[in-house]
Design a protein around this motif. Structure first.
Motif, PDB file in Angstrom:
ATOM      1  N   PRO A 212      53.928  72.718 112.724  1.00 49.18           N
ATOM      2  CA  PRO A 212      54.594  72.164 113.585  1.00 49.18           C
ATOM      3  C   PRO A 212      55.044  70.310 112.830  1.00 49.18           C
ATOM      4  CG  PRO A 212      52.802  72.577 114.856  1.00 49.18           C
ATOM      5  CD  PRO A 212      52.758  73.111 113.673  1.00 49.18           C
ATOM      6  N   SER A 213      55.896  69.701 112.883  1.00 52.88           N
ATOM      7  CA  SER A 213      56.360  68.899 112.744  1.00 52.88           C
ATOM      8  C   SER A 213      55.365  67.970 112.318  1.00 52.88           C
ATOM      9  CB  SER A 213      57.916  68.488 112.718  1.00 52.88           C
ATOM     10  OG  SER A 213      57.464  67.978 114.469  1.00 52.88           O
ATOM     11  N   SER A 214      55.355  67.510 113.181  1.00 55.53           N
ATOM     12  CA  SER A 214      53.448  66.669 113.587  1.00 55.53           C
ATOM     13  C   SER A 214      53.009  66.612 112.267  1.00 55.53           C
ATOM     14  CB  SER A 214      52.950  66.835 114.667  1.00 55.53           C
ATOM     15  OG  SER A 214      51.964  68.360 114.799  1.00 55.53           O
ATOM     16  N   CYS A 215      52.479  68.193 111.431  1.00 59.25           N
ATOM     17  CA  CYS A 215      51.834  68.307 110.230  1.00 59.25           C
ATOM     18  C   CYS A 215      52.509  67.536 109.283  1.00 59.25           C
ATOM     19  CB  CYS A 215      51.646  69.790 110.185  1.00 59.25           C
ATOM     20  SG  CYS A 215      50.570  70.677 111.567  1.00 59.25           S
ATOM     21  N   ALA A 216      53.581  66.888 109.440  1.00 61.95           N
ATOM     22  CA  ALA A 216      53.855  66.713 108.193  1.00 61.95           C
ATOM     23  C   ALA A 216      53.422  64.517 108.479  1.00 61.95           C
ATOM     24  CB  ALA A 216      55.682  66.361 107.884  1.00 61.95           C
ATOM     25  N   SER A 217      53.203  64.257 108.895  1.00 61.69           N
ATOM     26  CA  SER A 217      51.966  63.150 108.998  1.00 61.69           C
ATOM     27  C   SER A 217      50.508  63.184 109.666  1.00 61.69           C
ATOM     28  CB  SER A 217      53.060  61.768 110.766  1.00 61.69           C
ATOM     29  OG  SER A 217      52.959  62.588 111.717  1.00 61.69           O
ATOM     30  N   THR A 218      50.114  64.361 109.829  1.00 60.17           N
ATOM     31  CA  THR A 218      48.706  63.698 110.512  1.00 60.17           C
ATOM     32  C   THR A 218      48.822  65.394 109.808  1.00 60.17           C
ATOM     33  OG1 THR A 218      49.292  64.547 112.848  1.00 60.17           O
ATOM     34  CG2 THR A 218      47.965  62.799 112.579  1.00 60.17           C
ATOM     35  N   ILE A 219      47.332  65.589 109.240  1.00 58.98           N
ATOM     36  CA  ILE A 219      47.152  67.092 108.933  1.00 58.98           C
ATOM     37  C   ILE A 219      45.376  67.565 109.470  1.00 58.98           C
ATOM     38  CG2 ILE A 219      46.323  68.644 106.654  1.00 58.98           C
ATOM     39  CD1 ILE A 219      48.910  68.322 106.993  1.00 58.98           C
ATOM     40  N   THR A 220      45.776  68.350 109.982  1.00 57.86           N
ATOM     41  CA  THR A 220      44.180  68.729 110.936  1.00 57.86           C
ATOM     42  C   THR A 220      44.131  70.866 109.858  1.00 57.86           C
ATOM     43  OG1 THR A 220      45.689  69.983 112.047  1.00 57.86           O
ATOM     44  CG2 THR A 220      44.781  67.531 112.939  1.00 57.86           C
ATOM     45  N   PRO A 221      43.135  70.791 110.660  1.00 63.37           N
ATOM     46  CA  PRO A 221      42.440  72.187 110.148  1.00 63.37           C
ATOM     47  C   PRO A 221      43.726  73.454 110.656  1.00 63.37           C
ATOM     48  CG  PRO A 221      39.915  71.263 110.901  1.00 63.37           C
ATOM     49  CD  PRO A 221      42.074  70.511 110.904  1.00 63.37           C
ATOM     50  N   SER A 222      44.425  72.901 112.633  1.00 66.51           N
ATOM     51  CA  SER A 222      45.591  74.040 112.383  1.00 66.51           C
ATOM     52  C   SER A 222      46.481  74.524 111.340  1.00 66.51           C
ATOM     53  CB  SER A 222      45.284  73.854 113.606  1.00 66.51           C
ATOM     54  OG  SER A 222      44.647  73.808 114.940  1.00 66.51           O
ATOM     55  N   CYS A 223      46.818  72.146 110.805  1.00 64.32           N
ATOM     56  CA  CYS A 223      47.837  72.480 109.467  1.00 64.32           C
ATOM     57  C   CYS A 223      47.996  73.404 108.553  1.00 64.32           C
ATOM     58  CB  CYS A 223      48.071  70.970 109.809  1.00 64.32           C
ATOM     59  SG  CYS A 223      48.666  70.135 110.790  1.00 64.32           S
ATOM     60  N   LEU A 224      46.409  73.126 108.370  1.00 64.53           N
ATOM     61  CA  LEU A 224      46.216  73.750 106.914  1.00 64.53           C
ATOM     62  C   LEU A 224      45.963  75.808 106.813  1.00 64.53           C
ATOM     63  CD1 LEU A 224      43.107  71.260 105.655  1.00 64.53           C
ATOM     64  CD2 LEU A 224      45.883  71.602 104.842  1.00 64.53           C
ATOM     65  N   LYS A 225      45.468  76.362 108.033  1.00 64.21           N
ATOM     66  CA  LYS A 225      45.558  77.419 108.924  1.00 64.21           C
ATOM     67  C   LYS A 225      47.114  77.149 108.372  1.00 64.21           C
ATOM     68  CE  LYS A 225      40.637  77.109 110.989  1.00 64.21           C
ATOM     69  NZ  LYS A 225      40.321  77.101 112.086  1.00 64.21           N
ATOM     70  N   ALA A 226      48.407  77.483 108.923  1.00 66.95           N
ATOM     71  CA  ALA A 226      49.223  77.881 109.421  1.00 66.95           C
ATOM     72  C   ALA A 226      50.000  77.647 108.091  1.00 66.95           C
ATOM     73  CB  ALA A 226      50.145  77.029 110.483  1.00 66.95           C
TER      74      ALA A 226
END
Length: 584
Positions: A212-226
């Protein structure tokens, strides 16, 4: 080789002084000028003592590194055949003559010693300062770091009898002025930056193709796993796979914050916990947790739950003020931790650390022996990650501490050690780009290791004469890999904050590596151990190359990320799915 350690202890306890000229002293190390930011403040307090470590030279200087490279090279028949602690002790054992001559020297000063690490080090406990000065022809005194208020006992130079230079590599602490508070923790809280109170993505099975583009401004474990393709993998070797975090600065991780983090940012992980090992006065009061410690443990957990986690809280950093109860100076950031960690049974298969010093502030002989201790861990099957630093090609004025002073890019130790995996930083998504904070460059101490020669040569050929004279073209290049380094959502004191730095990157990579270790162990194979020979060869196809961004510093634009290895993001980011297939 238990008998070696026991016999060494006995020889040191019972040895009689041999005929030798212990007054024929020869300089071992001295600074031309006092290391930056430290000022002398007077003599050591009356009755002060100091704990010393002495590294005995190994009888076969090449055995350790030769073995490490064999068991770490996927094309070698010994790949994955890691050594036991006893086998490593045999590799690094000193020559038999060393025991007698060092015992004689210490006996002449009425000093007792005991073996440390794998028997190639000695520890001298509570040596009176006047005795230490005589032993090493030193001048220990108190120094202060004005910006931290920290004080410690050090000497600007020390010597050994000429007869011992062939037997002793280094004595510490002597001329290394680094301490945990003066070391650079590679993270910072991002003020006035967007935070989220929970991860709305956690219920989604995200893939690398749908970050998701939201991962560019807020990193969460889901962002990293993806991003790193771990979504859907469940660890199966949790009864024998362990992930370790090394912490300093009197920091500790907070269990309540981890529980809050797990409930808000993970699925099915409300039971997440971690063990704590206290070293040299390390803290764990659970009050006022550290940003660094919480970041590390929350994201190692976030990437690898339910893999067991252990946080090693190493102390020794309060101001040294001698009194009747605490007369000994024990400020020694690396050796205190490693002395405990190497003795762990079972030994954790993955270790991440997010601290470092400007390489030029660490005496070369000390840096070399600390680096070799990380090599010992690699031969025993532990993968060691260090964050590369947050200062681009160098922070501050980048002046060298030699005479005459000159501007030069400033590499970070231990990230420059060729036997650890150095982790740089990225930011943004679709695609990831190099984070400008990501430290990287070339060591002035360690030669370029064979495993990276081809990759680094391609980069150097591409940049031609750019930055000539500002870096060492023949030095070990770092970082080796990279991961996200900005906008990490971290729970601190019950509240969510945003954190940046390669301190975010190293535990992220460690989490992915721990999953790979889990996969191998569950398949009846060995842990990965030292990673770099794999990453620079067959593992290369399991990495995502980062080809844009730069790491400015020292008044320059810094290096630029490009195709292949570069001293900003290394070889790129890890793709767990691809690496798992390669290792299957």
């Amino acid at each position: 080789m238990l008998w070696l350690s026991l016999s060494l202890f006995v020889s040191l306890a019972n040895a009689k002084p041999l005929v030798a000229r212990w007054d024929n002293m020869k300089l071992k190390h001295g600074w031309e000028t006092l290391p930056a930011h430290w000022v002398p403040i007077g003599a050591a307090p009356e009755g002060a003592t100091i704990d010393l470590h002495i590294k005995l030279k190994s009888a076969d200087a090449d055995a350790l590194i030769g073995t490490l490279l064999e068991v770490s090279d996927p094309s070698h028949e010994r790949y994955g055949k890691h050594l036991s602690k006893e086998e490593v002790a045999e590799l690094v054992a000193p020559h038999s003559d060393t025991h007698a001559i060092v015992a004689s020297w210490l006996a002449a000063h009425n000093i007792a010693a005991r073996p440390a690490f794998n028997g190639d080090w000695l520890q001298l406990d509570a040596v009176p300062i006047e005795t230490a000065n005589a032993l090493l022809d030193a001048s220990y005194q108190l120094y202060e770091h004005p910006s931290t208020g920290e004080t410690l006992l050090r000497t600007q130079s020390y010597s050994l009898p000429a007869a011992l230079h062939g037997h002793v590599s280094v004595v510490a602490p002597t001329t290394f002025f680094g301490t945990p508070q003066a070391m650079r923790a590679t993270s910072r809280v991002e003020e006035n930056t967007k935070v989220v109170q929970e991860d709305v993505l956690r219920a989604q099975a995200l893939s690398p193709d749908a970050v998701p583009s939201s991962c560019a401004s807020t990193i969460t474990p889901s962002c990293l796993k993806a991003l790193y393709n771990t979504t859907g993998f469940t660890p199966a070797a949790t009864n024998r796979n362990i992930l370790a975090v090394a912490g300093y600065l009197q920091e500790f991780a907070n269990q309540a914050d981890l529980t809050t983090f797990a409930n808000r940012f993970l699925t099915g992980a409300s039971s997440a916990t971690f063990g704590t090992v206290l070293i040299n006065g390390g803290q764990n009061s659970q009050n006022n947790p550290g940003v660094e410690a919480n970041l590390d443990i929350q994201y190692t957990t976030g990437m690898s739950f339910p893999t067991p986690q252990i946080y090693y809280s190493t102390g020794g950093s309060p101001p040294f003020i001698s009194d009747d109860n605490t007369p000994t100076n024990t400020n020694e950031p690396y050796l205190n931790f490693l002395d405990t960690f190497i003795a762990q049974s079972p030994l954790p298969q993955t270790l991440t650390t997010s601290y470092g010093d400007d390489e030029q502030t660490v005496p070369l002989d000390f840096a070399t022996e600390v680096c070799n201790l990380f090599a010992q861990l690699g031969t025993m099957g532990t993968s060691v990650m260090f964050s590369s630093g947050d200062f681009g090609v160098g922070g501050g004025d980048c002046q060298t501490n030699t005479s005459p002073r000159k501007v030069q890019f400033q590499p970070i130790f231990p990230a420059t050690c060729p036997f650890v995996t150095s982790v740089g930083g990225t930011t943004s998504v679709n695609p990831e780009v190099a984070a400008s904070l990501s430290s990287g460059g070339f060591s002035n101490y360690f030669a370029q290791p064979s495993y990276q020669t081809s990759s680094v040569a391609t980069f150097l050929n591409a940049i031609g004469t750019q930055f000539n004279g500002l870096f060492n073209r023949t030095g070990r290049g770092f970082p080796d890999v990279a991961a996200q380094a900005e906008h990490f959502q971290v729970v601190i004191g019950g509240r969510v904050g945003s954190v940046a730095g390669t301190s975010c990157s190293s535990p992220t990579v460690a989490g992915v590596v721990s999953l790979l270790n889990d996969f191998r162990l569950s398949e009846g194979k060995s842990s990965l151990g030292f990673l770099n020979p794999l990453l620079y060869s067959t593992g290369l196809s399991g990495l995502n190359d980062i080809t844009s961004g730069s790491n400015p510093g020292c008044g320059t634009a810094g290096f630029t990320a490009r195709a292949g290895w570069d001293p900003v993001t290394g070889l790129g980011t890890l793709d767990f799915g691809k690496l798992k297939a390669l290792l299957g």
